[in-house]
Design a protein around this motif. Structure first.
Motif, mmCIF file in Angstrom:
data_model
loop_
_atom_site.group_PDB
_atom_site.id
_atom_site.type_symbol
_atom_site.label_atom_id
_atom_site.label_comp_id
_atom_site.label_asym_id
_atom_site.label_seq_id
_atom_site.Cartn_x
_atom_site.Cartn_y
_atom_site.Cartn_z
ATOM 1 N N ARG A 141 5.571 -3.896 -15.760
ATOM 2 C CA ARG A 141 4.398 -3.372 -15.045
ATOM 3 C C ARG A 141 3.251 -4.375 -14.999
ATOM 4 N N ASP A 142 2.875 -4.915 -16.157
ATOM 5 C CA ASP A 142 1.720 -5.806 -16.204
ATOM 6 C C ASP A 142 1.959 -7.072 -15.387
ATOM 7 N N THR A 143 3.190 -7.572 -15.429
ATOM 8 C CA THR A 143 3.534 -8.748 -14.627
ATOM 9 C C THR A 143 3.394 -8.452 -13.147
ATOM 10 N N LEU A 144 3.935 -7.317 -12.719
ATOM 11 C CA LEU A 144 3.884 -6.964 -11.304
ATOM 12 C C LEU A 144 2.450 -6.749 -10.837
ATOM 13 N N VAL A 145 1.653 -6.074 -11.652
ATOM 14 C CA VAL A 145 0.251 -5.829 -11.303
ATOM 15 C C VAL A 145 -0.485 -7.154 -11.104
ATOM 16 N N ARG A 146 -0.285 -8.092 -12.026
ATOM 17 C CA ARG A 146 -0.962 -9.393 -11.910
ATOM 18 C C ARG A 146 -0.479 -10.160 -10.687
ATOM 19 N N ARG A 147 0.810 -10.038 -10.376
ATOM 20 C CA ARG A 147 1.344 -10.735 -9.205
ATOM 21 C C ARG A 147 0.804 -10.123 -7.915
ATOM 22 N N TRP A 148 0.768 -8.810 -7.825
ATOM 23 C CA TRP A 148 0.189 -8.160 -6.643
ATOM 24 C C TRP A 148 -1.241 -8.647 -6.409
ATOM 25 N N ILE A 149 -2.017 -8.708 -7.490
ATOM 26 C CA ILE A 149 -3.411 -9.140 -7.375
ATOM 27 C C ILE A 149 -3.485 -10.598 -6.931
ATOM 28 N N ALA A 150 -2.672 -11.452 -7.548
ATOM 29 C CA ALA A 150 -2.673 -12.875 -7.202
ATOM 30 C C ALA A 150 -2.264 -13.109 -5.752
ATOM 31 N N GLU A 151 -1.374 -12.271 -5.232
ATOM 32 C CA GLU A 151 -0.925 -12.403 -3.845
ATOM 33 C C GLU A 151 -2.005 -11.981 -2.853
ATOM 34 N N GLY A 152 -3.019 -11.261 -3.332
ATOM 35 C CA GLY A 152 -4.075 -10.794 -2.441
ATOM 36 C C GLY A 152 -3.781 -9.451 -1.806
ATOM 37 N N PHE A 153 -2.826 -8.701 -2.382
ATOM 38 C CA PHE A 153 -2.447 -7.400 -1.824
ATOM 39 C C PHE A 153 -3.406 -6.280 -2.232
ATOM 40 N N ILE A 154 -4.205 -6.510 -3.261
ATOM 41 C CA ILE A 154 -4.996 -5.440 -3.869
ATOM 42 C C ILE A 154 -6.486 -5.689 -3.667
ATOM 43 N N SER A 155 -7.186 -4.647 -3.224
ATOM 44 C CA SER A 155 -8.646 -4.692 -3.106
ATOM 45 C C SER A 155 -9.244 -3.550 -3.922
ATOM 46 N N GLU A 156 -10.499 -3.677 -4.268
ATOM 47 C CA GLU A 156 -11.181 -2.594 -4.974
ATOM 48 C C GLU A 156 -11.246 -1.364 -4.077
ATOM 49 N N GLU A 157 -11.046 -0.188 -4.679
ATOM 50 C CA GLU A 157 -11.061 1.063 -3.924
ATOM 51 C C GLU A 157 -11.803 2.140 -4.708
ATOM 52 N N HIS A 158 -12.698 2.839 -4.043
ATOM 53 C CA HIS A 158 -13.359 4.013 -4.619
ATOM 54 C C HIS A 158 -13.940 3.719 -6.003
ATOM 55 N N GLY A 159 -14.555 2.546 -6.144
ATOM 56 C CA GLY A 159 -15.188 2.202 -7.404
ATOM 57 C C GLY A 159 -14.234 1.701 -8.470
ATOM 58 N N GLN A 160 -12.943 1.598 -8.152
ATOM 59 C CA GLN A 160 -11.965 1.095 -9.112
ATOM 60 C C GLN A 160 -11.783 -0.411 -8.928
ATOM 61 N N CYS A 161 -11.609 -1.132 -10.039
ATOM 62 C CA CYS A 161 -11.345 -2.566 -9.965
ATOM 63 C C CYS A 161 -9.917 -2.796 -9.488
ATOM 64 N N ARG A 162 -9.595 -4.035 -9.156
ATOM 65 C CA ARG A 162 -8.261 -4.345 -8.625
ATOM 66 C C ARG A 162 -7.154 -4.006 -9.620
ATOM 67 N N GLN A 163 -7.403 -4.226 -10.901
ATOM 68 C CA GLN A 163 -6.411 -3.905 -11.927
ATOM 69 C C GLN A 163 -6.073 -2.416 -11.904
ATOM 70 N N GLU A 164 -7.094 -1.579 -11.833
ATOM 71 C CA GLU A 164 -6.881 -0.128 -11.821
ATOM 72 C C GLU A 164 -6.167 0.314 -10.551
ATOM 73 N N VAL A 165 -6.553 -0.255 -9.417
ATOM 74 C CA VAL A 165 -5.908 0.094 -8.150
ATOM 75 C C VAL A 165 -4.432 -0.279 -8.183
ATOM 76 N N ALA A 166 -4.124 -1.484 -8.673
ATOM 77 C CA ALA A 166 -2.735 -1.944 -8.724
ATOM 78 C C ALA A 166 -1.897 -1.066 -9.650
ATOM 79 N N GLU A 167 -2.455 -0.675 -10.792
ATOM 80 C CA GLU A 167 -1.716 0.199 -11.706
ATOM 81 C C GLU A 167 -1.465 1.560 -11.064
ATOM 82 N N ASN A 168 -2.440 2.059 -10.309
ATOM 83 C CA ASN A 168 -2.244 3.325 -9.598
ATOM 84 C C ASN A 168 -1.117 3.205 -8.576
ATOM 85 N N TYR A 169 -1.048 2.077 -7.887
ATOM 86 C CA TYR A 169 0.042 1.848 -6.936
ATOM 87 C C TYR A 169 1.390 1.873 -7.655
#
Length: 237
Positions: A34-62
């Protein structure tokens, strides 16, 4: 093609579709951390902040949304009841590989399955997964324009010696060598040219000394050295 997983895919938001298709970079039955995938999604630029959540939180929700929709299968459950690893259902993997190829999203090189040439693609190669490569396929790959490849994932233990040199991958954001062998046969001297690199993994390899050029990677967000032989970092990190 079974309609149930296909309908589940069509029901996803565009961001979730992208994150799901991304899983086709991993081989069949590959256990995804999970943590590897979340970091990779963020590094790829797939994740943006949503509804006051940081990118880490958004990616984990995904991550958990894909599990809750039964598109991926949890493998290991942490003490808090949350999945920390997962794998893609075989039927869903067939769908996302087909869709990724159709959309020219990811190019998978898997010579072990009898592949003798690279998949047909139009435009630039942006995400590249090397699951098995021999000298013949390596020669084909070396003749292509790799300057737009943003992500390189090598999941075959012995593919390092056949990879084109790093300087050809000048746009890389993600470079994952997990489980690879044979770093003595690969030239890492151009690591400092990967100015866009945000994620670099040598996890579960026998590498003992990092290339000195790593200190020049000012945008690097993740350097995964778990289960390696590295004892010290280059000066400047």
């Amino acid at each position: 093609m079974n309609n149930i997983p296909w309908l589940s895919y069509n029901d996803l938001s565009s961001n979730l579709k992208t994150c799901l298709l991304y899983l086709s970079v991993f081989p069949e039955d590959y256990v995804i951390d999970r943590d590897t995938l979340v970091r990779r999604w963020i590094a790829e630029g797939f994740i943006s902040e949503e509804h006051g959540q940081c990118r880490q939180e958004v990616a984990e929700n995904y991550f958990y949304k894909l599990i809750n929709k039964s598109l991926v299968q949890p493998v290991y459950i942490d003490y808090d009841g949350k999945a920390s690893t997962r794998r893609v259902h075989d039927m869903m993997l067939d769908i996302i590989i087909s869709k990724s190829s159709q959309d020219n999203f990811i190019i998978v090189v898997d010579g072990e399955g009898g592949q003798t040439c690279l998949p047909n693609h139009h435009g630039f190669i942006r995400l590249l997964s090397i699951q098995y490569i021999d000298r013949k396929l390596a020669n084909v790959l070396a003749c292509l324009d790799l300057s737009h490849v943003r992500s390189l994932t090598a999941t075959s233990s012995n593919c390092i010696k056949h990879l084109p040199c790093l300087v050809k991958f000048e746009a890389l954001r993600v470079l994952d060598f997990k489980d690879c062998e044979g770093f003595d046969d690969y030239d890492m001297r151009n690591m400092d040219k990967l100015f866009n690199l945000k994620y670099l993994s040598y996890r579960c390899t026998v590498i003992s000394k990092l290339p000195s050029g790593i200190v020049m990677l000012g945008g690097l967000e993740t350097l995964d050295l778990r289960d390696t032989c590295v004892q010290e970092l280059p000066c400047g990190i």
